[in-house]
Design an enzyme around this catalytic site. Structure first.
Site, PDB file in Angstrom:
ATOM      1  N   ASN A 133       0.874  -1.181   0.000  1.00 51.54           N
ATOM      2  CA  ASN A 133       0.000   0.000   0.000  1.00 51.54           C
ATOM      3  C   ASN A 133       0.908   1.227   0.000  1.00 51.54           C
ATOM      4  O   ASN A 133       1.512   1.536   1.023  1.00 51.54           O
ATOM      5  CB  ASN A 133      -0.899  -0.030   1.245  1.00 51.54           C
ATOM      6  CG  ASN A 133      -1.712   1.241   1.407  1.00 51.54           C
ATOM      7  OD1 ASN A 133      -1.766   2.067   0.493  1.00 51.54           O
ATOM      8  ND2 ASN A 133      -2.348   1.389   2.562  1.00 51.54           N
ATOM      9  N   SER A 153       3.775  -2.129  10.261  1.00 50.58           N
ATOM     10  CA  SER A 153       5.224  -2.235  10.471  1.00 50.58           C
ATOM     11  C   SER A 153       5.806  -3.588  10.060  1.00 50.58           C
ATOM     12  O   SER A 153       6.717  -4.100  10.716  1.00 50.58           O
ATOM     13  CB  SER A 153       5.586  -1.897  11.921  1.00 50.58           C
ATOM     14  OG  SER A 153       5.250  -0.556  12.206  1.00 50.58           O
ATOM     15  N   LYS A 194       0.060   4.289  -0.239  1.00 52.38           N
ATOM     16  CA  LYS A 194      -0.566   5.483   0.353  1.00 52.38           C
ATOM     17  C   LYS A 194      -0.342   6.690  -0.574  1.00 52.38           C
ATOM     18  O   LYS A 194      -0.293   6.515  -1.794  1.00 52.38           O
ATOM     19  CB  LYS A 194      -0.042   5.698   1.776  1.00 52.38           C
ATOM     20  CG  LYS A 194      -0.149   4.404   2.596  1.00 52.38           C
ATOM     21  CD  LYS A 194       0.099   4.564   4.055  1.00 52.38           C
ATOM     22  CE  LYS A 194      -0.053   3.222   4.751  1.00 52.38           C
ATOM     23  NZ  LYS A 194       0.070   3.308   6.190  1.00 52.38           N
ATOM     24  N   GLU A 204      -5.067  -4.738  10.757  1.00 50.81           N
ATOM     25  CA  GLU A 204      -4.036  -3.707  10.898  1.00 50.81           C
ATOM     26  C   GLU A 204      -4.299  -2.922  12.180  1.00 50.81           C
ATOM     27  O   GLU A 204      -5.094  -1.962  12.164  1.00 50.81           O
ATOM     28  CB  GLU A 204      -4.076  -2.739   9.705  1.00 50.81           C
ATOM     29  CG  GLU A 204      -3.743  -3.380   8.379  1.00 50.81           C
ATOM     30  CD  GLU A 204      -3.194  -2.359   7.382  1.00 50.81           C
ATOM     31  OE1 GLU A 204      -2.137  -2.634   6.818  1.00 50.81           O
ATOM     32  OE2 GLU A 204      -3.804  -1.302   7.193  1.00 50.81           O
ATOM     33  N   GLY A 249       3.018   2.322  10.706  1.00 43.22           N
ATOM     34  CA  GLY A 249       4.002   3.389  10.551  1.00 43.22           C
ATOM     35  C   GLY A 249       4.778   3.719  11.813  1.00 43.22           C
ATOM     36  O   GLY A 249       5.439   4.747  11.889  1.00 43.22           O
ATOM     37  N   HIS A 303      -9.383   1.286   5.109  1.00 38.78           N
ATOM     38  CA  HIS A 303      -8.100   1.461   5.792  1.00 38.78           C
ATOM     39  C   HIS A 303      -8.300   2.408   6.972  1.00 38.78           C
ATOM     40  O   HIS A 303      -9.084   3.356   6.888  1.00 38.78           O
ATOM     41  CB  HIS A 303      -7.059   2.023   4.816  1.00 38.78           C
ATOM     42  CG  HIS A 303      -5.668   1.976   5.378  1.00 38.78           C
ATOM     43  ND1 HIS A 303      -5.227   2.890   6.296  1.00 38.78           N
ATOM     44  CD2 HIS A 303      -4.661   1.095   5.187  1.00 38.78           C
ATOM     45  CE1 HIS A 303      -3.984   2.581   6.639  1.00 38.78           C
ATOM     46  NE2 HIS A 303      -3.611   1.489   5.976  1.00 38.78           N
ATOM     47  N   GLU A 305      -6.627   4.764   8.060  1.00 40.28           N
ATOM     48  CA  GLU A 305      -6.373   6.180   7.774  1.00 40.28           C
ATOM     49  C   GLU A 305      -7.610   6.827   7.158  1.00 40.28           C
ATOM     50  O   GLU A 305      -7.897   7.999   7.412  1.00 40.28           O
ATOM     51  CB  GLU A 305      -5.138   6.312   6.858  1.00 40.28           C
ATOM     52  CG  GLU A 305      -3.858   6.070   7.655  1.00 40.28           C
ATOM     53  CD  GLU A 305      -2.697   5.511   6.857  1.00 40.28           C
ATOM     54  OE1 GLU A 305      -2.721   5.543   5.612  1.00 40.28           O
ATOM     55  OE2 GLU A 305      -1.740   5.008   7.511  1.00 40.28           O
TER      56      GLU A 305
HETATM   57  P1  13P Z   1       3.345   0.377   7.540  1.00 41.33           P
HETATM   58  O1  13P Z   1       3.807  -0.904   6.936  1.00 41.33           O
HETATM   59  O2  13P Z   1       4.076   1.582   7.014  1.00 41.33           O
HETATM   60  O3  13P Z   1       3.301   0.297   9.036  1.00 41.33           O
HETATM   61  O4  13P Z   1       1.828   0.620   7.052  1.00 41.33           O
HETATM   62  C1  13P Z   1       0.916  -0.423   7.165  1.00 41.33           C
HETATM   63  C2  13P Z   1      -0.310  -0.072   6.438  1.00 41.33           C
HETATM   64  O5  13P Z   1      -1.040   0.833   6.807  1.00 41.33           O
HETATM   65  C3  13P Z   1      -0.616  -0.837   5.215  1.00 41.33           C
HETATM   66  O6  13P Z   1      -1.908  -0.601   4.777  1.00 41.33           O
END
Ligand code: 13P
Length: 248
Positions: free
Chosen positions: A10, A211, A12, A167, A173, A97, A99
């Site tokens: 992903n 992560s 983003k 997640e 992150g 997601h 976010e």
């Molecule tokens: P990270 O791997 O950067 O922690 O992000 C995970 C994520 O949100 C994948 O959708």
């Protein structure tokens, strides 16, 4: 686990055309097509899907969107439909997601509608669920995730057509992945929650995200119920992405 694992990246809101070109060049050198037993998927920003679809397909890598609108077309400025994602070569779309749930106020009901739209257009939805740190610390992690599964996953989608991703928000992150015990436990909870739905849905795959990196991927992907990974930051580097795929 003997089934094909899904290693999904992903991106983003990251990636310009020159960056996509550099990624593809590096990826080509790593011969992703020579990895049987896993499906590789990149979900770049929508601006890059049309451009990356063909070169990725040549390398045996699938492409997908990060979000879609539940509707088919119309006056929805700035939105993209599942049909449009399909039109430019997508096979999957991430929906719900954390976010988007947090920053765009997406509810379980909206995520449910987006997942249905994805299916109507032949896309496999990757439905994301996961608790916040506050919810975990209050001892509500399981209840929150169970309810997200119940309300976000449409009835009648199952098997290969359904991918869930656990997640935990606090692991995204932060460099701090969930423990192997927590991942196993929550994947079990998700499977139970799916089985408890009115249509007793069986999920094709449940991914873990938060992560994931080359150094922890082998342990996470060796867990019994884990069907792959949803990788954020580490998927921007073709070398790290393939190292994670190789750990599967
Ligand atoms: P990270 O791997 O950067 O922690 O992000 C995970 C994520 O949100 C994948 O959708």
């Amino acid at each position: 686990m003997s089934r094909t694992m899904l290693i999904a990246g992903n991106w983003k809101m990251n990636g310009t055309r020159p960056e996509a070109k550099a990624f593809l060049e590096k990826l080509r050198g790593l011969k992703p097509e020579a990895r049987p037993g896993r499906e590789l998927l990149i979900c770049p920003p929508a601006t890059l899907i049309g451009e990356m679809a063909h070169p990725l397909a040549q390398l045996g890598v699938s492409i997908g969107g990060q979000n879609c609108h539940p509707g088919v077309s119309g006056a929805f400025t700035g939105d993209i439909s599942a049909g449009m994602l399909r039109d430019v070569g997508s096979s999957h779309v991430i929906v719900g997601h954390s976010e988007r749930r947090a920053m765009h106020g997406e509810t379980d009901q909206l995520v449910h509608a987006k997942a249905r739209a994805a299916r109507r257009h032949g896309l496999t939805p990757i439905i994301c669920v996961g608790e916040t740190l506050a919810e975990r610390e209050a001892g509500h992690a399981e209840t929150v995730v169970r309810e997200q599964v119940r309300a976000s996953v449409p009835d009648g989608i199952e098997g290969e057509a359904l991918v869930l991703a656990y997640e935990p928000v606090w692991a995204i992150g932060t460099g701090r992945a969930a423990t192997l015990d927590d991942i196993s436990m929550m994947h079990h909870v998700i499977r139970e929650a799916l089985a408890g739905k009115s249509d007793g849905a069986e999920c094709g795959l449940i991914l873990y995200g938060g992560s994931v990196k080359p150094s922890n991927a082998a342990d996470i992907l060796a867990l019994d119920l884990v069907g792959g990974a949803l990788v954020g930051g580490a998927s921007l580097d073709a070398g790290d992405f393939m190292a994670i795929a190789d750990a599967a």
